[in-house]
Design a protein around this motif. Structure first.
Motif, PDB file in Angstrom:
ATOM      1  N   ARG A  10       1.853   1.945  -3.554  1.00 23.90           N
ATOM      2  CA  ARG A  10       0.707   2.419  -4.321  1.00 23.90           C
ATOM      3  C   ARG A  10       0.435   3.887  -4.017  1.00 23.90           C
ATOM      4  O   ARG A  10       0.171   4.687  -4.906  1.00 23.90           O
ATOM      5  CB  ARG A  10      -0.531   1.573  -3.993  1.00 23.90           C
TER       6      ARG A  10
ATOM      7  N   THR B  52      -8.180   0.286  -3.065  1.00 18.47           N
ATOM      8  CA  THR B  52      -7.173   0.676  -2.091  1.00 18.47           C
ATOM      9  C   THR B  52      -7.862   1.500  -1.011  1.00 18.47           C
ATOM     10  O   THR B  52      -8.548   2.462  -1.336  1.00 18.47           O
ATOM     11  CB  THR B  52      -6.058   1.520  -2.752  1.00 18.47           C
TER      12      THR B  52
ATOM     13  N   THR C 218      -1.397  -4.546  -8.059  1.00 21.70           N
ATOM     14  CA  THR C 218      -2.139  -3.304  -8.196  1.00 21.70           C
ATOM     15  C   THR C 218      -1.321  -2.321  -9.023  1.00 21.70           C
ATOM     16  O   THR C 218      -0.143  -2.095  -8.747  1.00 21.70           O
ATOM     17  CB  THR C 218      -2.440  -2.689  -6.813  1.00 21.70           C
TER      18      THR C 218
ATOM     19  N   ASP D 241      -2.325  -7.741  -3.828  1.00 17.30           N
ATOM     20  CA  ASP D 241      -1.819  -6.393  -3.630  1.00 17.30           C
ATOM     21  C   ASP D 241      -0.661  -6.063  -4.562  1.00 17.30           C
ATOM     22  O   ASP D 241      -0.554  -4.984  -5.081  1.00 17.30           O
ATOM     23  CB  ASP D 241      -1.375  -6.212  -2.174  1.00 17.30           C
TER      24      ASP D 241
ATOM     25  N   ILE E 171       0.816  -1.218   0.000  1.00 20.84           N
ATOM     26  CA  ILE E 171       0.000   0.000   0.000  1.00 20.84           C
ATOM     27  C   ILE E 171       0.846   1.264   0.000  1.00 20.84           C
ATOM     28  O   ILE E 171       0.479   2.271  -0.602  1.00 20.84           O
ATOM     29  CB  ILE E 171      -0.952  -0.005   1.214  1.00 20.84           C
TER      30      ILE E 171
END
Length: 347
Positions: free
Chosen positions: A6, A40, A116, A113, A3
């Motif tokens: 991202r 997300t 992404t 994940d 994350i």
């Protein structure tokens, strides 16, 4: 891709690609578009943010499904806003298709994940006071710019060697004529529509607030100059040593937007403390009659706090030494008091 990565890519879209500098004889309307391949937390999968002369004026995203103006000045344009909503909803489908296309070209797969991916598009037009216009478009994938639009040749050209093959496929699958029409017609018309309503906003000037501080780490001392709450966006912030020598920062300082429409920036530099050396932060902004200088002053309160701590430690140390001496004497003469008591008993 976790994350944090991202989010870094998304920040790259909003700020890394940058907002074009606006001269005093031109106006710029700019759109930032983001498409994320997987949900997300806290981030819409599709979003558009609109800027006029560097100030954020509108948005649309897949969570609200409605175009919105940030400035009350544009509230009379309600019919135009509804039209922009319908266009944004249709445009979302087209941009998702482009993201899927790029994922296929780069052999990326969905699911998980680490799979992404982010498609980013920046489109802008410029209207000059002499009536001429210009514009540009750039496209990035997973945080890397790879295509730029050539409106003279009406094609997308590669920004890197890696993107050469992609540019051929892109131009084959997607017509570039619409991009030219958008920059030269639609975008300019929208800007002409907005400017009469927001002219007062664009003339607004808010002076910056400044706070200087320092931090210590294993690598040394860092000085920080935080400039915030200013408008318009353009500002110059730099550190000066001994009133004349500019200190260049190794960190890229970025101007970030605040929720109230103003902006902020932090410029940090690493320094090696020297006796007698002075450091100051210089700020120049259009809201100021002249540039301001804020000197850095070491935090004297920390020194005042350390002094009583040292004194208390010394008192405690002396007390411990005295106690130690007393105990040692007792050990060296353990029978003295007993002998005196025995003599008294005899009497």
């Amino acid at each position: 891709m976790d994350i944090l990565v991202r989010m870094a890519c998304i920040v790259f879209l909003l700020f890394g690609l940058g907002i074009a500098a606006v001269s005093c004889r031109s106006h710029t309307l700019l759109y930032h578009i983001t498409v994320v391949s997987a949900p997300t937390p806290g981030v819409p999968q599709y979003s558009i943010i609109m800027y006029v002369d560097g100030a954020q004026y509108g948005r649309y995203n897949s969570d609200i499904r409605q175009a919105q103006f940030f400035s009350p000045s544009l509230s009379p344009l309600s019919e135009h806003l509804e039209m922009q909503t319908r266009y944004a909803q249709a445009f979302e489908v087209w941009q998702r298709h482009r993201l899927n296309f790029l994922m296929g070209v780069f052999n990326k797969t969905k699911g998980g994940d680490r799979d992404t991916h982010i498609y980013q598009r920046k489109a802008a037009c410029e209207l000059r006071d002499d009536g001429t216009s210009g514009g540009y478009q750039e496209i990035a994938f997973d945080g890397k710019e790879f295509l730029a639009y050539d409106k003279e040749k009406v094609v997308y050209i590669p920004s890197t060697q890696e993107a050469v093959m992609v540019s051929h496929l892109w131009n084959k699958h997607y017509s570039s004529t619409n991009s030219k029409m958008f920059m030269e017609i639609d975008c300019i018309q929208h800007m002409k529509m907005y400017l009469p309503y927001i002219s007062t906003d664009l003339e607004k000037k808010v002076p910056p607030k400044v706070k200087v501080s320092s931090s210590e780490s294993e690598s040394g001392t860092k000085l920080h100059c935080r400039v915030y709450g200013f408008y318009p966006r353009d500002v110059e912030v730099k550190w000066i040593k001994n009133g004349r020598d500019e200190i260049h920062s190794e960190e890229a300082a970025q101007i970030l937007p605040n929720p109230d429409g103003t902006y902020q920036i932090r410029v940090s530099v690493g320094v090696t403390p020297e006796g007698g050396a002075t450091y100051s932060c210089h700020i120049d902004h259009s809201s100021l009659e002249k540039a301001i200088t804020v000197p850095f002053e070491p935090n004297k309160r920390s020194i005042l706090y350390i002094i009583p701590v040292i004194l208390a430690s010394l008192v405690l140390l002396i007390a411990l030494i005295a106690l130690g001496v007393f105990i040692c004497r007792k050990k060296k003469d353990p029978s003295g008091s007993h002998q005196r008591v025995s003599a008294e008993d005899k009497e």
